[in-house]
Design an enzyme around this catalytic site. Structure first.
Site, PDB file in Angstrom:
ATOM      1  CG  ASP A  57      20.079   3.869  -7.936  1.00  0.00           C
ATOM      2  OD1 ASP A  57      20.170   2.659  -8.208  1.00  0.00           O
ATOM      3  OD2 ASP A  57      20.595   4.389  -6.924  1.00  0.00           O
ATOM      4  CE  LYS A 103      25.442  13.573 -23.979  1.00  0.00           C
ATOM      5  NZ  LYS A 103      24.269  14.467 -23.810  1.00  0.00           N
TER       6      LYS A 103
HETATM    7 MG    MG Z   1      23.479   1.008  -8.764  1.00  0.00          MG
END
Ligand code: MG
Ligand code: IPM
Length: 360
Positions: free
Chosen positions: A251, A191
């Site tokens: 995830d 970022k």
């Molecule tokens: Mg995790």
């Protein structure tokens, strides 16, 4: 070969999936004539219950003595309101730091047999095959100062994201090496349009890139990366990023694999004099208290972590391949748990473990 392995089942479904992973280890040891020495230890919520600490000294000692550590998952809802220092997760952060396993490799693949398990369109995800390389022992998870102070409107919380040059260079080097063994493409995620840590990250990654002229490097901002992962996942080969970005993006990557239960991980540190990596192996998923104790958790992420252990900590490539092939054949046969939305009745955690052993 002697395989000295510390097993830390942890909490929730961690214990169930680890049982199946150990069953697979035993099967491999039997088939390829290795001698298994398994020790079991405490980590996470269960360790708090039994010793008062999420990462007891005894566990640290056992991990230092073992060739490799196999971990289930940590976390129990009863600690949801506890301060970070007294939570089960602190045990996980502690063992990662003590072992110095700074590189967390999280392979994300779309298996053809599972393509309908993902909510994303088939043609978008078909052929996805990447490794997310997450920096694991630095960044905002460990930075100080941290804490909560003051009261009322003045109550304030603070965390610190910090990286030094050496921490960035070693994870970048690891990622470039991995890319070299694959399709020679590396995406570094940061970022840098906002954060100083990311500016240093990008600068050091560019410097390290000079050692790897054969690998194509691109820089991707983390928000854009989150979008690209679901828009165009096949463009990624190796992705390297800092600790918290890697936690979040992996995830998201699970959606490409059909279920978070599918994802294995290998956390590796320095090489030992024997040439083996110091390693901690754990599925990417958490302790899933909502389905714990029901024998329905997907053990394939944990079993895939066993394959990673055989490869990285013991150099047993054939054995690792046998485990990965067995996973694939079980998927092709549709012998899977409920999270993968099978067309016929779902199998239990135990049945999937047994099916993998049978396929080895
Ligand atoms: Mg995790
Ligand atoms: C993971 C988990 C852990 C992390 C938690 C349980 C502390 O989410 O391994 O991805 O954030 O690293």
């Amino acid at each position: 070969m002697n395989l000295n392995i510390l097993v830390l089942p942890g909490d929730g479904i961690g214990t169930e999936v680890t049982r199946e992973a150990v069953r697979v280890l035993r099967r491999v040891a039997e088939k390829y004539s290795h001698t298994l020495h398994l020790t079991e230890g405490l980590l996470g919520g269960i360790a708090i219950h039994k010793t008062g600490s999420p990462f007891p000294d005894e566990t640290a000692r056992l991990a230092a003595d073992a060739d490799a550590t196999l971990l289930g998952a940590v976390g129990l809802p009863e600690f949801d309101n506890a301060p970070p220092a007294q939570r089960p997760e602190r045990g996980l952060l502690g063992i990662r730091k003590v072992l110095g396993v700074y590189a967390n490799l999280r392979p994300v693949r779309t298996y053809e047999a599972l393509i309908d398990s993902s909510p994303l369109k088939n043609e978008r995800i078909r052929g996805t095959d990447m490794i997310i390389v997450r920096e694991l022992t630095g960044g905002i998870y460990y930075g100080t100062p941290r804490g909560i102070q003051g009261e009322g409107d003045e109550e304030r919380a603070c965390n610190t994201m910090t990286y030094n040059r050496a921490e960035i260079a070693r994870i970048a080097r690891m990622a470039f090496h991995l890319a070299r063994q694959r399709r020679r493409k590396l995406a570094s995620v940061d970022k840098s349009n906002v954060l100083e840590t990311s500016q240093l990250w990008r600068k050091v990654v560019v410097e390290v890139a000079a050692e790897f002229p054969d690998v194509e490097l691109e820089h991707v901002l983390v928000d854009n990366c989150a979008m690209q992962l679901v828009l165009n996942p096949t463009r990624f080969d190796v992705v390297v990023t800092e600790n918290m970005f890697g936690d979040i993006l992996s995830d998201e990557g699970a959606v490409l694999a059909g279920s978070i239960g599918m994802l294995p991980s290998a956390s590796i540190g320095e090489k030992k004099p024997s040439g083996a990596w110091v390693g901690l192996y754990e599925p990417v998923h958490g302790s899933a208290p909502d389905i714990a104790g029901q024998n329905k958790a997907n053990p394939l992420g944990a079993i895939g972590s066993v394959a990673a252990m055989l490869e990285y900590s013991f150099g047993l490539m054939e054995e690792a391949k046998a485990v990965n092939n067995a996973i694939e054949s079980v998927l092709n046969a549709g012998k899977v748990t409920a999270d993968l939305k099978p067309k016929t009745a779902p199998l239990t955690t135990e049945q999937v473990g047994a099916a993998v052993c049978e396929a080895i």
